[in-house]
Design a protein around this motif. Structure first.
Motif, PDB file in Angstrom:
ATOM      1  N   GLN A  10       0.812  -1.210   0.000  1.00  0.00           N
ATOM      2  CA  GLN A  10       0.000   0.000   0.000  1.00  0.00           C
ATOM      3  C   GLN A  10       0.855   1.273   0.000  1.00  0.00           C
ATOM      4  O   GLN A  10       0.678   2.153  -0.825  1.00  0.00           O
ATOM      5  CB  GLN A  10      -0.922  -0.008   1.233  1.00  0.00           C
ATOM      6  CG  GLN A  10      -1.832  -1.225   1.315  1.00  0.00           C
ATOM      7  CD  GLN A  10      -2.867  -1.244   0.218  1.00  0.00           C
ATOM      8  OE1 GLN A  10      -3.671  -0.332   0.096  1.00  0.00           O
ATOM      9  NE2 GLN A  10      -2.862  -2.275  -0.595  1.00  0.00           N
ATOM     10  N   GLN A 231      -0.356   3.282  -3.287  1.00  0.00           N
ATOM     11  CA  GLN A 231      -0.817   4.579  -2.782  1.00  0.00           C
ATOM     12  C   GLN A 231       0.242   5.670  -2.923  1.00  0.00           C
ATOM     13  O   GLN A 231       0.146   6.722  -2.302  1.00  0.00           O
ATOM     14  CB  GLN A 231      -1.242   4.452  -1.313  1.00  0.00           C
ATOM     15  CG  GLN A 231      -2.470   3.581  -1.106  1.00  0.00           C
ATOM     16  CD  GLN A 231      -2.836   3.414   0.360  1.00  0.00           C
ATOM     17  OE1 GLN A 231      -2.372   4.149   1.228  1.00  0.00           O
ATOM     18  NE2 GLN A 231      -3.679   2.443   0.653  1.00  0.00           N
ATOM     19  N   ASN A 269      -1.709  -5.125   2.404  1.00  0.00           N
ATOM     20  CA  ASN A 269      -3.149  -5.268   2.659  1.00  0.00           C
ATOM     21  C   ASN A 269      -3.523  -6.628   3.238  1.00  0.00           C
ATOM     22  O   ASN A 269      -4.618  -6.793   3.763  1.00  0.00           O
ATOM     23  CB  ASN A 269      -3.949  -4.993   1.379  1.00  0.00           C
ATOM     24  CG  ASN A 269      -3.612  -5.973   0.265  1.00  0.00           C
ATOM     25  OD1 ASN A 269      -2.584  -6.631   0.297  1.00  0.00           O
ATOM     26  ND2 ASN A 269      -4.481  -6.067  -0.730  1.00  0.00           N
TER      27      ASN A 269
END
Length: 319
Positions: A10, A231, A269
């Motif tokens: 992430q 991200q 995740n």
């Protein structure tokens, strides 16, 4: 699509550096580079011992922030690690640096020279314009008091993230990436892209006199692959030195308490699924298990420390 392909990295939460003296490193990063102190804690017990692969551990962890990014200075209070070799070079496979973005290279360089740094670069270098990916970028490499490699980097208006060009009056803006020396690009891509789910952001090839002066490495030619988590945030750059060739390998006995040790804290995740996947692919584990943290003041709930194909430490966490 199988569930195994759903594992994603992430974001990089922080980068940890093992240091000899927490106070000395705290003073350097806050005074020379204007990092801000976030927290200063001491941890011990079986969970932390298992996480770092160090029996009976007691660690002082100093968290610092620069812009949106974080580093952790980790001082092992009950064990003294081996220092970084004085003749360490950018193509040695333990090499890893932090790229600190500045709004004005000349001002940042002048400020830095008033502190006890060990320069690597001759002076700030400008990447030639024929380098499409990074032409016009200015950089300067140096070492912190422990010998950890750092880089100041300035992006021209057409390079770098938008946020590096919206700085107001700050001189040191944040951390763009951590660069690691590797032995084989495809081998590293299998680990970072195929197993950890990071994405290729760019590729470039740096060479000629500029790179040699930047690295203090005669005739340097390096293939660079930049990776980002889904991200965005801090990236990882893979440095594959073509010339003068690969340097020395990471010592096989390198431990978390050795000063060479840096660990990239990567938020994923699904940690359990990823650990199963990594075990099935023969990845080296430092932590004997996924460590669960019940202490709510600690910044993440689960962690597991592994090593990439060249021995760089990656701390996989779930927040």
């Amino acid at each position: 699509m199988s569930s195994q392909t759903d594992v994603q990295s992430q974001i990089i939460r922080a980068i940890g550096l093992t240091v000899t003296n927490g106070d000395r490193s705290l003073n350097f990063y806050t005074q020379a580079l204007l990092f801000e102190l976030v927290s200063d804690i001491t941890v011990e017990g079986q969970d932390y011992s298992d996480l770092e692969g160090v029996p009976g551990v007691k660690i002082r962890i100093i968290t610092l922030r620069l812009g949106d990014e974080f580093i952790e200075l980790m001082e092992y209070l009950n064990i003294q690690g081996k220092p970084i070799l004085n003749d360490s070079q950018s193509n040695d496979l333990w090499f890893q640096h932090l790229a600190i973005v500045v709004s004005d290279m000349d001002r940042a360089y002048d400020r830095l020279r008033s502190f006890p740094i060990e320069p690597i670069s001759v002076a700030p270098q400008t990447i030639p314009p024929e380098n499409e990916a990074s032409g016009g970028v200015r950089a300067f490499k140096f070492k912190d008091p422990d010998g950890h490699d750092l880089e100041l980097i300035w992006f021209p208006p057409d390079k770098g993230k938008d946020k590096w060009h919206q700085n107001g009056d700050r001189l040191f803006l944040g951390i763009d990436h951590s660069a690691i020396a590797i032995s084989n690009t495809e081998q590293s891509l299998h680990f970072y892209r195929d197993l950890l789910g990071m994405q290729i952001d760019s590729r470039s090839f740096n060479w000629r006199a500029t790179q040699s002066r930047l690295d203090n490495l005669p005739g340097a030619e390096v293939k660079i692959t930049a990776l980002r988590p889904v991200q965005d945030g801090v990236g990882i750059e893979l440095l594959d030195y073509i010339l003068p060739g690969k340097g020395r390998p990471m010592p096989s006995d390198c431990k978390s308490w050795d000063i060479t040790h840096m660990q990239i804290e990567l938020v994923v995740n699904n940690l359990e699924q990823l650990v199963d996947k990594l075990r099935g692919n023969g990845v080296q584990f430092v932590s004997p298990r996924i460590v669960q943290f019940s202490d709510h003041s600690f910044p993440y709930r689960q962690g597991c420390l592994v090593k990439d194909p060249d021995g760089h430490a990656i701390l996989l966490i779930m927040e």
